[in-house]
Design an enzyme around this catalytic site. Structure first.
Site, short mmCIF file in Angstrom:
data_model
loop_
_atom_site.label_atom_id
_atom_site.label_comp_id
_atom_site.label_asym_id
_atom_site.label_seq_id
_atom_site.Cartn_x
_atom_site.Cartn_y
_atom_site.Cartn_z
N CYS A 115 0.85 -1.24 0.04
CA CYS A 115 0.08 -0.18 0.06
C CYS A 115 0.86 1.26 0.11
O CYS A 115 0.27 2.31 -0.18
CB CYS A 115 -0.90 -0.14 1.26
N HIS A 265 -3.88 7.21 1.10
CA HIS A 265 -4.00 6.02 0.61
C HIS A 265 -5.38 5.61 1.02
O HIS A 265 -6.01 5.76 1.97
CB HIS A 265 -3.23 4.81 1.51
N ASN A 295 -9.98 -0.69 -2.06
CA ASN A 295 -8.53 -0.59 -1.84
C ASN A 295 -7.62 -1.00 -3.01
O ASN A 295 -7.69 -2.57 -3.30
CB ASN A 295 -8.13 -1.27 -0.47
O1 UT7 Z 1 -3.99 -0.95 3.20
C1 UT7 Z 1 -3.95 -1.56 4.51
C2 UT7 Z 1 -4.85 -2.80 4.29
N1 UT7 Z 1 -5.98 -2.95 5.30
C3 UT7 Z 1 -6.36 -2.06 6.14
O2 UT7 Z 1 -6.10 -1.05 6.53
C4 UT7 Z 1 -7.58 -2.75 6.91
C5 UT7 Z 1 -7.71 -2.29 8.25
N2 UT7 Z 1 -8.76 -2.85 9.05
C6 UT7 Z 1 -9.84 -2.68 9.05
O3 UT7 Z 1 -10.33 -2.05 8.01
C7 UT7 Z 1 -10.94 -3.49 9.76
O4 UT7 Z 1 -10.43 -4.20 10.80
C8 UT7 Z 1 -11.89 -4.31 8.96
C9 UT7 Z 1 -12.56 -3.69 8.00
C10 UT7 Z 1 -10.99 -5.33 8.15
C11 UT7 Z 1 -12.93 -5.17 10.20
O5 UT7 Z 1 -13.18 -4.45 10.77
P1 UT7 Z 1 -13.68 -4.55 12.43
O6 UT7 Z 1 -14.31 -3.60 12.94
O7 UT7 Z 1 -12.26 -4.84 12.79
O8 UT7 Z 1 -14.44 -6.23 12.21
P2 UT7 Z 1 -13.77 -7.31 13.30
O9 UT7 Z 1 -12.70 -7.98 12.37
O10 UT7 Z 1 -13.98 -7.00 14.72
O11 UT7 Z 1 -15.14 -8.21 12.93
C12 UT7 Z 1 -16.58 -8.11 13.43
C13 UT7 Z 1 -17.15 -9.27 13.07
C14 UT7 Z 1 -16.64 -10.84 13.25
O12 UT7 Z 1 -17.57 -11.45 13.39
P3 UT7 Z 1 -17.84 -11.97 15.13
O13 UT7 Z 1 -16.57 -12.58 15.43
O14 UT7 Z 1 -18.06 -10.59 15.82
O15 UT7 Z 1 -19.09 -12.85 14.89
C15 UT7 Z 1 -16.31 -11.17 11.68
O16 UT7 Z 1 -16.31 -12.40 11.35
O17 UT7 Z 1 -17.55 -8.97 11.47
C16 UT7 Z 1 -17.24 -10.58 10.91
N3 UT7 Z 1 -16.74 -10.24 9.48
C17 UT7 Z 1 -17.74 -9.81 8.59
N4 UT7 Z 1 -19.23 -9.75 8.47
C18 UT7 Z 1 -19.52 -9.61 7.40
C19 UT7 Z 1 -15.61 -9.95 8.91
N5 UT7 Z 1 -15.70 -9.53 7.71
C20 UT7 Z 1 -16.91 -9.61 7.31
C21 UT7 Z 1 -17.54 -9.34 6.23
N6 UT7 Z 1 -19.12 -9.26 6.23
N7 UT7 Z 1 -16.94 -9.02 4.95
#
Ligand code: UT7
Length: 338
Positions: A115, A265, A295
């Site tokens: 990135c 980014h 992204n």
């Molecule tokens: O360029 C650098 C690359 N990446 C980034 O910068 C990404 C940085 N991180 C993020 O943007 C966030 O952490 C995410 C958007 C990836 C995730 O958001 P979060 O608020 O941290 O979600 P989480 O990991 O706490 O997940 C919450 C819930 C989980 O379910 P449970 O365990 O609470 O039942 C996940 O399994 O959301 C679930 N989940 C989804 N649900 C629907 C994870 N991905 C998805 C999805 N759709 N795509």
């Protein structure tokens, strides 16, 4: 003194629009979840059954950048291509782009800083021009993620965030004085911390594994797909990007108020909102494209620059601040007088 400036920009995204709703046919996710967590509404994908590669997208973006710069391809003295989604394991994707563009003989360099790749590439191109080695450099950020992600519920945390696309700029030499308000790259500031390498990575194939670099177990576990510890990435990105912006301003004796446009980014709209809040930047000074493209890793910043120019948001004389954070971890910033 010799500096480099951006002479023209270009971008290219595949025509196929994939909405959040479209993704629900492939995995257990929802438009609401994706928009709430990331701000993404849709992204572009190449035809998954096609033989399209990253250098194909890079080629289109390069042609447009050359056209907008008014520069002939024969005038380019070096190609720097930033990507994590290489056409092949080797040689570098820049070599494939060079052959497709039809400019044999000039150096073609791959930058693998994910990135942050575009800002690392900008810094490299800028050094070659400032040092008088080359006068014109083509700098490209391009990615195809769609073909390489786990498009099932197992991979949904990553798969909903990333899209395909390419952006390019043509850099040219310009003579000026250090305090002058002429168009040029003021400075770039690069960082990395490899102790976080496994927080966002592809484990296999790789030499860390047995002969042939991939095993049935690794494939079974989906370790040939990108894996991310989203929360850790989010926390570090929200901290490092404001730091990097302030570092660039301090290095040039400038203040936040001097910046006309922030082209960050595009990993997650929520990250950029946090960065803007921490820095106290008015939202109208931040140019985001993530809603439409997701992204696109090394391509987000050149795509942002090109769209901002075409939207009339980026005009001659303006001061632009860029910052990025991603896998490595790597992070960086740059200041550009347009
Ligand atoms: O360029 C650098 C690359 N990446 C980034 O910068 C990404 C940085 N991180 C993020 O943007 C966030 O952490 C995410 C958007 C990836 C995730 O958001 P979060 O608020 O941290 O979600 P989480 O990991 O706490 O997940 C919450 C819930 C989980 O379910 P449970 O365990 O609470 O039942 C996940 O399994 O959301 C679930 N989940 C989804 N649900 C629907 C994870 N991905 C998805 C999805 N759709 N795509």
């Amino acid at each position: 003194m010799r500096y480099s400036r951006i002479l023209g920009t270009g971008m290219h995204v595949p025509p196929q629009v994939v909405t959040n709703q479209d993704l629900t046919a492939l995995m257990d996710t929802s438009d609401e979840w994706i928009q709430q967590r990331s701000g993404i509404k849709e992204r572009r994908w190449v035809d998954l059954d096609s033989e399209t590669t990253t250098s194909d997208l890079a080629l289109e973006a390069s042609r447009r950048a050359l056209e907008s710069a008014g520069v002939k391809k024969e005038e380019i003295e070096m190609i720097v291509l930033c990507t994590l989604s290489a056409d092949h394991e080797f040689p570098g994707t820049a070599c494939f782009l060079q052959a497709k563009l039809g400019v044999p003989g000039i150096p073609a360099l791959d930058v693998r800083q994910q990135c942050t790749g575009f800002i690392y590439g900008l810094s490299i191109a800028d050094q070659f021009i400032r040092n008088g080695v080359y006068r014109k450099v083509l700098l490209v950020g391009a990615e195809i993620h769609s073909k390489a992600m786990d498009l099932t519920t197992r991979g949904r945390e990553v798969a909903v965030l990333f899209g395909d696309g390419a952006g390019a700029v043509v850099l040219g030499a310009i003579d000026g004085t250090p305090d002058g308000k002429f168009p040029h790259i003021l400075s770039s500031h690069l960082h990395a911390d490899g102790s976080f390498a496994k927080e966002l990575w592809i484990k296999a194939p790789g030499l860390a594994h047995k002969r042939t670099r991939i095993t049935a177990e690794l494939l079974e576990a989906g370790d040939h797909f990108p894996k991310m510890n989203g929360k850790t990435v989010f926390i570090h990105a929200s901290r490092r990007m404001p730091e990097a912006v302030l570092e660039a301003l301090a290095a040039n004796g400038l203040a936040l108020g001097d910046v006309d446009l922030f082209v960050f980014h595009q990993a997650n709209l929520r990250i950029n909102e946090m960065v803007a809040k921490q820095l106290g930047i008015p939202p109208e000074k931040v140019f985001n494209t993530i809603e439409c493209y997701g992204n696109t890793t090394a391509a987000t910043i050149p795509i942002g620059l090109d769209e901002a120019v075409r939207a009339g948001r980026l005009r001659p004389g303006m001061l632009v601040a860029t910052a990025a954070f991603g896998s490595g971890f790597t992070w960086a910033s740059s200041l550009i007088r347009w």
